[in-house]
Design a protein around this motif. Structure first.
Motif, mmCIF file in Angstrom:
data_model
loop_
_atom_site.group_PDB
_atom_site.id
_atom_site.type_symbol
_atom_site.label_atom_id
_atom_site.label_comp_id
_atom_site.label_asym_id
_atom_site.label_seq_id
_atom_site.Cartn_x
_atom_site.Cartn_y
_atom_site.Cartn_z
ATOM 1 N N PRO A 260 0.697 -1.362 0.044
ATOM 2 C CA PRO A 260 -0.045 0.168 -0.083
ATOM 3 C C PRO A 260 0.959 1.420 0.294
ATOM 4 C CG PRO A 260 -0.804 -1.615 1.582
ATOM 5 C CD PRO A 260 0.268 -2.079 0.999
ATOM 6 N N ARG B 251 -5.671 14.360 -6.933
ATOM 7 C CA ARG B 251 -6.681 13.172 -6.337
ATOM 8 C C ARG B 251 -6.247 12.611 -5.209
ATOM 9 N NH1 ARG B 251 -11.196 12.014 -5.861
ATOM 10 N NH2 ARG B 251 -11.907 12.322 -7.981
ATOM 11 N N ALA B 252 -4.970 12.434 -4.991
ATOM 12 C CA ALA B 252 -4.354 11.677 -3.747
ATOM 13 C C ALA B 252 -4.788 12.500 -2.750
ATOM 14 C CB ALA B 252 -2.735 11.642 -3.795
ATOM 15 N N ASP B 253 -4.680 13.857 -2.678
ATOM 16 C CA ASP B 253 -5.094 14.522 -1.604
ATOM 17 C C ASP B 253 -6.549 14.470 -1.291
ATOM 18 O OD1 ASP B 253 -4.410 16.410 0.577
ATOM 19 O OD2 ASP B 253 -4.487 18.074 -0.781
ATOM 20 N N ALA B 254 -7.075 14.539 -2.313
ATOM 21 C CA ALA B 254 -8.630 14.266 -2.194
ATOM 22 C C ALA B 254 -9.173 13.169 -1.652
ATOM 23 C CB ALA B 254 -9.284 14.632 -3.493
ATOM 24 N N ILE B 255 -8.493 11.933 -1.396
ATOM 25 C CA ILE B 255 -8.963 10.876 -0.734
ATOM 26 C C ILE B 255 -7.997 10.714 0.433
ATOM 27 C CG2 ILE B 255 -9.769 9.699 -2.957
ATOM 28 C CD1 ILE B 255 -7.169 7.757 -3.138
ATOM 29 N N GLY B 256 -7.513 11.675 0.892
ATOM 30 C CA GLY B 256 -6.957 11.464 2.226
ATOM 31 C C GLY B 256 -5.435 11.146 2.328
ATOM 32 N N ILE B 257 -4.800 11.112 0.995
ATOM 33 C CA ILE B 257 -3.274 10.758 1.231
ATOM 34 C C ILE B 257 -2.471 11.952 1.618
ATOM 35 C CG2 ILE B 257 -1.348 9.806 0.024
ATOM 36 C CD1 ILE B 257 -3.323 8.330 -1.847
ATOM 37 N N ASP B 258 -1.778 11.678 2.660
ATOM 38 C CA ASP B 258 -0.666 13.041 2.771
ATOM 39 C C ASP B 258 0.330 12.635 1.801
ATOM 40 O OD1 ASP B 258 1.301 14.755 3.760
ATOM 41 O OD2 ASP B 258 0.471 14.364 5.836
ATOM 42 N N ASN C 225 -13.343 22.157 -0.671
ATOM 43 C CA ASN C 225 -12.819 20.907 -0.244
ATOM 44 C C ASN C 225 -11.604 21.161 0.223
ATOM 45 O OD1 ASN C 225 -11.326 20.977 -2.638
ATOM 46 N ND2 ASN C 225 -11.022 18.739 -2.613
ATOM 47 N N GLN D 192 -8.970 22.867 -1.124
ATOM 48 C CA GLN D 192 -7.640 23.141 -1.942
ATOM 49 C C GLN D 192 -7.434 24.643 -1.946
ATOM 50 O OE1 GLN D 192 -8.772 20.361 -4.986
ATOM 51 N NE2 GLN D 192 -7.505 21.669 -6.406
ATOM 52 N N PRO E 278 -7.613 19.278 1.965
ATOM 53 C CA PRO E 278 -8.366 18.547 1.289
ATOM 54 C C PRO E 278 -8.464 17.107 2.041
ATOM 55 C CG PRO E 278 -7.166 19.462 -0.256
ATOM 56 C CD PRO E 278 -6.430 20.102 1.063
ATOM 57 N N ARG E 279 -7.502 16.659 2.473
ATOM 58 C CA ARG E 279 -7.414 15.210 3.000
ATOM 59 C C ARG E 279 -8.125 15.320 4.039
ATOM 60 N NH1 ARG E 279 -2.127 16.851 3.796
ATOM 61 N NH2 ARG E 279 -1.576 16.987 5.981
ATOM 62 N N TRP F 177 -11.856 15.444 3.432
ATOM 63 C CA TRP F 177 -12.357 14.103 3.004
ATOM 64 C C TRP F 177 -12.683 13.069 4.092
ATOM 65 C CZ3 TRP F 177 -9.883 9.089 2.847
ATOM 66 C CH2 TRP F 177 -10.596 8.057 2.074
ATOM 67 N N ARG F 178 -11.443 13.188 5.105
ATOM 68 C CA ARG F 178 -11.745 12.161 6.399
ATOM 69 C C ARG F 178 -12.921 12.576 6.943
ATOM 70 N NH1 ARG F 178 -8.428 8.462 6.112
ATOM 71 N NH2 ARG F 178 -6.428 8.887 5.136
ATOM 72 N N ARG G 224 -15.406 14.065 -3.764
ATOM 73 C CA ARG G 224 -15.400 15.294 -4.809
ATOM 74 C C ARG G 224 -14.865 14.356 -5.847
ATOM 75 N NH1 ARG G 224 -12.114 20.820 -5.881
ATOM 76 N NH2 ARG G 224 -12.965 20.545 -8.011
ATOM 77 N N THR G 225 -15.624 15.074 -7.146
ATOM 78 C CA THR G 225 -14.971 14.721 -8.513
ATOM 79 C C THR G 225 -14.564 15.905 -9.108
ATOM 80 O OG1 THR G 225 -16.995 15.033 -9.502
ATOM 81 C CG2 THR G 225 -16.627 12.780 -8.555
ATOM 82 N N ALA H 52 -8.347 4.064 -2.489
ATOM 83 C CA ALA H 52 -9.298 5.057 -1.830
ATOM 84 C C ALA H 52 -9.548 4.152 -0.568
ATOM 85 C CB ALA H 52 -10.208 5.372 -2.740
ATOM 86 N N LEU I 10 -7.938 1.710 0.680
ATOM 87 C CA LEU I 10 -7.119 1.619 1.875
ATOM 88 C C LEU I 10 -6.783 2.768 2.497
ATOM 89 C CD1 LEU I 10 -4.373 -0.125 -0.841
ATOM 90 C CD2 LEU I 10 -4.936 -0.985 1.473
ATOM 91 N N SER I 11 -6.956 3.903 1.797
ATOM 92 C CA SER I 11 -6.975 5.221 2.766
ATOM 93 C C SER I 11 -7.840 5.105 3.644
ATOM 94 C CB SER I 11 -6.705 6.413 1.696
ATOM 95 O OG SER I 11 -6.748 7.636 2.370
ATOM 96 N N VAL J 209 -14.565 6.263 -6.874
ATOM 97 C CA VAL J 209 -13.551 6.577 -5.963
ATOM 98 C C VAL J 209 -13.876 7.534 -4.866
ATOM 99 C CG1 VAL J 209 -10.993 7.849 -5.672
ATOM 100 C CG2 VAL J 209 -11.567 6.225 -7.592
#
Lengths: 627, 247, 233
Positions: free
Chosen positions: A495, A509-516, B50, B52, B72-73, B76-77, B82-83, B102, B104-105, B157
């Protein structure tokens, strides 16, 4: 410092700023329009000095002859530049950014040996400019008249370029092409000639900068890499593609250097400190500071440098049965190697070098490929590992085993600090900042005589008793290399590796799904640094010494060549590339006086023949298109 | 309490006001359309929601708690998906892997260094792909997908963390009319079954009038109209600056 | 004026266009309709040379052009307006137009800032505005005006109605009718059937890289089956 000394040093700084600007502005223009980071730009500068020497010693007795020689020298080099563009670059404008870099680096090697063949290895000192041999009185000190002329040339060139870019059609087209060259073509402009013109103009300016240096410093073969290093710093500090930015940055850097010379040896807080020694790194310190404060340079703009879209990659998959089988065959062959190797002792030595290179290149690939961070300073972590281990043995009397175990720690600590700065940037800026940190490590190793042994380095680093036989050390190297490579591959399929690639593919997109993204890349940077440190430690004990030469910018470049040669998109790429490169280099360097040129031509052939890298191209042959 | 409450949101770039004092809310169970001419501040508005962009002034509250100025992260949590207007996917991965990352996150597993990623959350990923109609393409590299499919993948996603609010920036741009209807019908279905809220921007008025529960109109950064679609459509100011003569 | 016969185009390994043929006569507005990814943009790019067709012929004003570089094709009087607008954001309106400027040519209307101002009144008021400081609608005008500065006899317009406000779509339709009146032939790609109905004389429908329908706009509007099958209306 007295006012007169200050004034003279200030003027000296201005004169250097002019030269620096001439080199950097051409680099910036070429990058702006063609999006090629032209490593060969320093070579044009060097050629400028040498060609000017030949001309001035023949026709440069009169002031008229002297200045004609200057312009002619620049013109000759402009034609060389034009040829490089026509013959080479034109074929690779569509190639990935890093391949273009590699190709221009091959040009550096070829020009270096061509210069050696034509002018010989000696430094050549040109005559002073006729009519300007005297000096003027500045607050009671003598200042060369020629340097005053030089001071005026920089702003004059700036003004001329400014006029061309804003008031002529050619200039408008250049600015348009800087943004979107394909669109310019679709509007009826022959962009091929626009590119050639800009490239020749850039080469002309660099060579003019070189030629004008002739009365001030000798023509010297090593000056190309020094010049390109300085020009990169100026362009990055000023902002890629910004001409006023290049001017401002050249001024700031030249003046800070001049001031360091002016201050010289001084005592700060009771400690004697040499500012003139600082001159080797001060520009990199300035660059690091500027990039942290303004990541796109003083007058650059965000996004300008990251236009080249990444190549589309095929998804990474765990190795299939056939690949695994191949891996076992290679591994068994490597284990059996010392049996045949006893007949050819050199095979073992070369194999150790190759294994060290494999570990080095694989760790670089980890951050470059899946991490998307194009490090131009991976030698720093190699050096930290090697010097860290060496110092522990020499200064603290650690045993070799302990020192080797500490090598990755030393490198990881360095990567933790440098990475924190570098990971904030991307594209060319990231590349340049990594280079800056590598230069800082290098110059500490080079300058801190008392601790690091200066240019001689640390000698007498030998493996422990039980590893003293070459085959024993070979097995140690093999074990650690295989372990390191497998570790990095495993992480890429875990992962964490997915998060790393996610951050590269689409930070948004990474940031928008919670990835730092920052943290992920930073940790990736540290892991790669640590593994690279092992390579450095292994290297030091295999050679019995470590010197600044081994951790110079050349090693970083070698790493890039290995990764690209093998193919950046495949996990096995860096392994194949490192083995091939080390073997080739060894073969050519032993057989051939002009090995640099031979290596350069080899790289060019490989770049033109295998645009996906060697491993990538082989894979393409066997694996059907996934779609 | 509304799901999302936006109060006095403002943002300027280099002295130019992109969004000025915008106030609105999104309720659970509704699709709120945000429309307006290009450059009206729709994307700026979205990017502030969101995380940004950081607003110059104003407050954003999600489920009663402030999310103003969060990254943003973090947003999201909290449960906001968002798209993007220009699809943002991981081109070096397969369709399923995009969703797996997504997931996994969402489950906090991305720091794992040694487990094999492609074996994790396969069923959950397949279920999400099934929902947006992308299950048959799960194994394909994301880089070869058609545009409309990328949009649907993005939706999958965005749904991976079971969001209560979905922000969709021009979800149907570049799609054929039927695809547009299908995608928005899907969104409407998710709104109904999961009782979430959707805020979307859109240029296609057929889509807006067919699916929006309410709409708000931005022009030069200011909110100039809000209300039921029929009322907004009849607003002469909205007709003049945006809708033109045909609608 | 423009004939494309049996071209095949690829992106890397992907076969995008199969056997596409179409033609545009002088002074005619032809629309290439199709969904996203059907091959509309690739067709236009294959004509202007940004994508090189693997086989087939493109003939413009009696000359084969399928092997020529984009700049040569543009200089023959075939203009191209990209979908993404691709305005030079760091250049002013006048400088953007300067990049597009080509010498006048016979059998094609000649354009200058004055005449373009009549077609796009917004542009006239902002000659020194930087491209990056313009609204989306204004950029859409500028990208067409920039191509017209090359005095083309025919222009390729890639999805002029995509992603802009309905008012701007109306203005685009107006501009296209103005261009037709001035004598410029137009090949435009669209997914918006309503918009196409307003401006075009004839239509081709492209689907999965191949032409599936050709005929007049009347024939198309009468054919509900084709509309449903290929345009998903």
């Amino acid at each position: 410092m007295s006012p007169d000394a200050f004034a003279v040093q200030f003027l000296n700084g201005l004169a250097s700023a002019s030269t620096l600007f001439l080199i950097a502005v051409g680099l910036s223009l070429i990058f702006g329009v063609t999006r090629i980071v032209n490593f060969a730009h320093g070579s044009f500068y060097m050629l400028g000095i040498f060609v000017a020497y030949s001309l001035v010693t023949r026709i440069g007795d009169s002031p008229f002859g002297f200045w004609v020689s200057m312009l002619l020298a620049a013109l000759v080099v402009a034609i060389v530049g034009l040829l490089v563009e026509l013959v080479l670059l034109r074929r690779i404008y569509q190639a990935p950014e890093l391949f273009q870099l590699l190709a221009t680096f091959a040009v550096v090697l070829i020009v270096r040996d061509a210069t050696l063949a034509i002018w010989g290895p000696e430094d050549l000192l040109g005559p002073r400019a006729p009519g300007l041999k005297g000096s003027v009185d500045i607050l009671g000190r003598q200042f060369p008249t020629y340097d005053l002329v030089l001071i005026c040339i920089g702003p004059a060139v700036l003004a001329a370029l400014w006029f061309v870019l804003t008031r002529t059609r050619f200039g408008v087209l250049i600015r348009a092409a800087t943004q979107d060259r394909d669109m310019v073509g679709a509007l009826g402009v022959n962009q091929a000639w626009l590119f050639s013109g800009v490239f020749a103009l850039g080469a002309f300016l660099a060579a003019l900068g070189g030629a004008l240096q002739l009365p001030r410093e000798p023509a010297n073969l090593g000056i190309d890499l020094v010049a390109i290093g300085e020009a990169f710093v100026v362009v990055v500090v000023g902002g890629m593609g910004s001409i006023p930015g290049a001017f401002l940055a050249a001024f700031i850097i030249a003046e800070i250097k001049a001031m360091c010379f002016a201050i010289g040896q001084t005592t700060l807080f009771g400690v004697s400190f040499s500012f003139s020694k600082l001159t080797l790194v001060v520009e990199f310190l300035v660059m690091a500071a500027v990039l942290i404060w303004r990541p796109w340079g003083l007058m650059g703009r965000p996004g300008a440098a990251t236009r080249n879209a990444a190549e589309i990659e095929v998804p990474l998959k765990p190795a299939d049965a056939r690949t695994r089988k191949l891996g076992w065959v290679v591994l068994i062959a490597l284990v059996l190697l010392p049996l045949v190797g006893t007949a050819f002792p050199y095979t073992i030595v070369l194999s150790i070098d190759i294994l060290v290179a494999v570990l080095f290149a694989t760790s670089l690939h980890f951050i470059m490929g899946p991490g998307g961070m194009h490090s131009f300073g991976h030698a720093a972590y190699f050096g930290l590992g090697a010097y860290g281990a060496g110092l522990l043995v020499k200064q603290l009397g650690w045993p070799m085993e302990g020192a080797l175990a500490a090598a990755p720690v030393a490198a990881a600590v360095g990567a933790l600090i440098f990475g924190w700065f570098c990971v904030r940037l991307s594209g060319v800026y990231l590349a340049m900042l990594t280079l800056a940190f590598a230069q800082i490590v290098w110059s500490i190793a080079f300058q801190w005589d008392e601790l690091t042994g200066g240019s001689n380095g640390i000698v007498g680093l030998w493996p422990a008793e039980w590893l003293s036989e070459k085959w024993a050390y070979y097995y140690l190297t093999l074990t650690l290399t295989v372990a390191g490579v497998l570790l990095l591959w495993r992480v890429l399929l875990a992962p964490f590796g997915y998060a790393l690639r996610a951050g590269r593919d689409s930070p948004l997109r990474a940031d928008a799904i919670g990835i730092d993204v920052f943290h992920t890349q930073w940790m990736g940077f540290v892991l790669a640094g640590a593994v690279c440190g092992v390579a450095g430690g292994l290297f030091a004990f295999s050679k019995g010494s470590i010197a600044p030469e081994a951790i110079s910018v050349g090693r970083s470049i070698d790493g890039l060549v290995m990764v690209l040669l093998g193919g950046i998109q495949t996990l096995s790429g860096p392994v194949v590339g490192a083995a091939l490169f080390t073997w080739l280099q060894d073969l050519i360097a032993r057989e051939f006086q002009y090995w640099r040129a031979a290596l350069g031509f080899t790289i060019l052939v490989l770049v033109l023949a295998f645009p996906l890298g060697v491993a990538g191209s082989i894979k393409r042959l066997f694996v059907k298109e996934v779609a | 309490m509304s799901l999302l409450e936006v109060r006095g949101l403002s943002k300027a770039f280099g002295g130019v006001r992109a969004v000025a004092n915008v106030t609105f809310e999104v309720n659970a169970g509704e699709l709120l359309a945000l429309i307006g001419p290009n450059g009206a501040g729709k994307s700026t508005c979205f990017n502030m929601l969101n995380g940004q962009l950081t607003p110059d002034a104003g407050a954003i509250a999600f489920e009663g708690q402030s999310i103003t100025g969060m990254k943003p992260r973090q947003v999201w949590r909290r449960g906001v998906g968002r798209t993007f207007q220009i699809t943002a996917t991981f081109s070096s991965m397969t369709v399923r892997e995009n969703v797996q990352v997504a997931l996994l996150s969402h489950h906090g597993r991305l720091k794992s260094l040694f487990t094999r990623a492609c074996d994790q959350f396969v069923d959950e990923a397949n279920a999400l792909l099934e929902r947006v109609g992308m299950r048959p393409q799960a194994e394909r590299p994301c880089s070869v997908l058609a545009y409309g499919d990328l949009k649907r993948l993005e939706l999958a996603v965005a749904l991976a963390n079971k969001p209560r609010l979905l922000l969709m920036d021009e979800p149907t741009a570049g799609m054929a009319p039927k695809e547009r209807i299908a995608l928005m019908a899907l969104a409407a279905d998710i709104v109904r079954t999961d009782n979430i809220g959707v805020l979307f921007t859109e240029h296609d008025m057929d889509v807006v009038f067919a699916h929006a529960s309410r709409m708000i109109v931005l022009n030069r950064g200011e909110l100039i109209a809000a209300g039921a679609p029929a009322a907004v459509r009849a607003d002469p100011e909205v007709q003049r600056i945006y809708l033109g003569s045909r609608h | 004026m423009l004939q494309i016969s049996k071209i095949h185009s690829y992106y890397g390994q992907a076969h995008i266009l199969t056997d596409v043929s179409l033609e545009v006569n002088a002074g005619e507005v032809v629309v290439l309709l199709g969904r996203n990814g059907a091959g509309k943009s690739t067709t236009l790019k294959s004509i202007i040379g940004l994508v090189r067709p693997a086989s087939g012929a493109v003939v413009f004003a009696g000359t084969r052009i399928e092997r020529l570089a984009p700049y040569r094709i543009a200089r023959m009087g075939l203009g191209y307006v990209p979908e993404e607008r691709r305005i030079f954001t760091d250049l002013s309106v006048l400088e953007n137009l300067e990049v597009g400027r080509q010498p006048p040519r016979a059998r094609a209307p000649t354009w200058d800032f004055e005449k373009l101002g009549a077609l796009f009144p917004n542009l006239r008021e902002m000659p020194d505005r930087l491209g990056g400081r313009m609204s989306g609608g204004e950029q859409q005008m500028l990208t067409i005006a920039r191509t017209l500065m090359g005095n083309p006899a025919c222009i390729l317009l890639d999805e002029p109605s995509e992603g802009v406000a309905p008012v701007i779509v109306d203005q685009m339709a107006e501009a296209i009718r103005g261009l037709k009146a001035a004598g410029v032939a137009i090949l435009l790609s669209e997914q918006n059937l309503h918009f196409a109905m307003e401006v075009a004389d004839r239509a081709y429908i492209i689907e999965k890289g191949g032409i599936r329908f050709e005929g007049t706009m009347q024939a198309l509007s009468a054919n509900a089956e084709v509309q449903a099958q290929y345009l998903a209306v």
